[in-house]
Design an enzyme around this catalytic site. Structure first.
Site, PDB file in Angstrom:
ATOM      1  N   HIS A   1       0.835  -1.205   0.000  1.00  0.00           N
ATOM      2  CA  HIS A   1       0.000   0.000   0.000  1.00  0.00           C
ATOM      3  C   HIS A   1       0.870   1.257   0.000  1.00  0.00           C
ATOM      4  CE1 HIS A   1      -3.857  -1.966   0.587  1.00  0.00           C
ATOM      5  NE2 HIS A   1      -3.400  -2.625   1.631  1.00  0.00           N
TER       6      HIS A   1
ATOM      7  N   HIS B 171      -2.467  -8.134  14.363  1.00  0.00           N
ATOM      8  CA  HIS B 171      -1.950  -7.262  13.304  1.00  0.00           C
ATOM      9  C   HIS B 171      -2.364  -5.841  13.628  1.00  0.00           C
ATOM     10  CE1 HIS B 171      -1.024  -6.285   8.995  1.00  0.00           C
ATOM     11  NE2 HIS B 171      -1.980  -5.393   9.174  1.00  0.00           N
TER      12      HIS B 171
ATOM     13  N   TYR C 152     -10.924   1.971   7.636  1.00  0.00           N
ATOM     14  CA  TYR C 152      -9.974   0.989   7.100  1.00  0.00           C
ATOM     15  C   TYR C 152      -8.714   1.692   6.585  1.00  0.00           C
ATOM     16  CZ  TYR C 152      -8.970  -3.527   4.785  1.00  0.00           C
ATOM     17  OH  TYR C 152      -8.432  -4.728   4.402  1.00  0.00           O
TER      18      TYR C 152
END
Length: 334
Positions: A18, A195, A286
């Site tokens: 990303h 995570h 998100y």
């Protein structure tokens, strides 16, 4: 805690994708994979940032085919297990087979925190292919610990080897992480992992909270490369764990050198908590939405923070990236 052990999972070549706009080349992956192998990192995840099959108009196209990157990484790794991420509906079982043939031996099947049901087919397929299968629950801040535990039990019943909880928005506080890890540990007989995202500058604290609550797996990335403000910085995590006499099997100095000499030169922007990243964590959005939000804000001459607040208000989750433009358009219309 002197006898405690933890298995580290590096996601530089997946979540870190990303941060570099999915531009990894085979040469770059070769260097990262070789370094992770030499440092003794147990598991390394490689894929498009949004998992197998993510290269698309919706999520952003990869510069290099992800299966080629998996094959490239696997060629460098003898002891480090090659993992891939698969979101049902984005990646397919055929993608999973191709990744296995390219050298992947672990798949983390990721679903929204309340949608574990959609992982059954993919976890079963992974086990049939002889792969380690991980149930990966995203956006875990959105529901109570007891609800997460229910979904984890489903993934365990499908054959998952461990459950990984993701603070995908970087929204959780340490106490919230601990409560969620504990609830899942009490509900399943398999290990639990975590995570973190660093949008509120809590990735390290949250990773340690997960560890103290009994997590056996922790994710991280070199230099913290990842969506939003990034992930737990892996080389720092190893140093912190060594200070606490927790065994990782990872060579701290080699990992530091890899982060400095290989990962840092790849960075296209500072991996810091800027205003956009901070709003991701504040609004519970998100983390991979951030670059899409910046693009929409520029297109419609809007303040990115306003878009992020509205996305959070609407409870948007991974897979709804195409809605960002719609939200921006509606805000512009006023």
């Amino acid at each position: 805690m002197a006898s405690q052990k933890v298995t580290l999972v590096d996601t530089t070549m997946r979540d870190g994708s990303h941060a570099v706009r999915h531009s990894y080349t085979t040469d770059q992956v070769t260097a990262i994979a070789k370094g992770l192998e030499e440092a003794g990192v147990p598991i390394a995840e490689i894929a498009h940032g949004d998992g197998l099959g993510g290269s698309s108009y919706t999520y952003g196209f990869s510069k290099t085919d992800e299966i080629e990157l998996v094959r490239t990484a696997a060629a460098q790794m003898r002891n480090t297990k090659v993992a891939v991420l698969l979101l049902p509906g984005v990646g397919t079982i055929e993608d999973l087979k191709r990744s296995r043939d390219a050298g992947a031996s672990v798949v983390r099947v990721a679903t929204h925190v309340t949608e574990a049901d959609v992982s059954a087919q993919h976890i079963a397929a992974a086990k049939e292919l002889g792969m380690m299968a991980v149930g990966f629950l995203m956006m875990t801040h959105m529901v109570a610990p007891e609800r997460i535990a229910e979904e984890a039990v489903k993934m365990e019943s499908y054959g998952a080897d461990y459950i990984n909880l993701a603070d995908s928005a970087g929204y959780l506080m340490p106490e919230g992480v601990g409560e969620r890890i504990e609830a899942v540990r009490e509900a399943v007989k398999i290990p639990v992992g975590f995570h973190a995202h660093n949008n509120l500058a809590l990735a390290m604290a949250n990773s340690l909270a997960a560890l103290e609550a009994g997590a056996a797996y922790l994710d991280g990335t070199l230099r913290g490369l990842g969506a939003g403000a990034g992930n737990t910085q892996l080389e720092v995590l190893v140093g912190v764990l060594e200070r606490r006499d927790i065994e990782t099997g990872v060579d701290f100095y080699r990992l530091m050198d890899l982060a400095q000499d290989v990962a840092e030169p790849l960075m296209q922007r500072p991996q810091i908590v800027d205003s956009g990243s901070l709003m991701l964590g504040y609004a519970g959005v998100y983390s991979s939405f951030l670059l899409h939000v910046y693009n929409a804000a520029e297109k419609f001459a809007l303040e990115p923070r306003d878009i992020l607040v509205e996305l959070g208000r609407r409870g948007m989750v991974g897979g709804q990236e195409d809605m960002i433009i719609d939200v921006a358009y509606q805000l512009r219309k006023g």
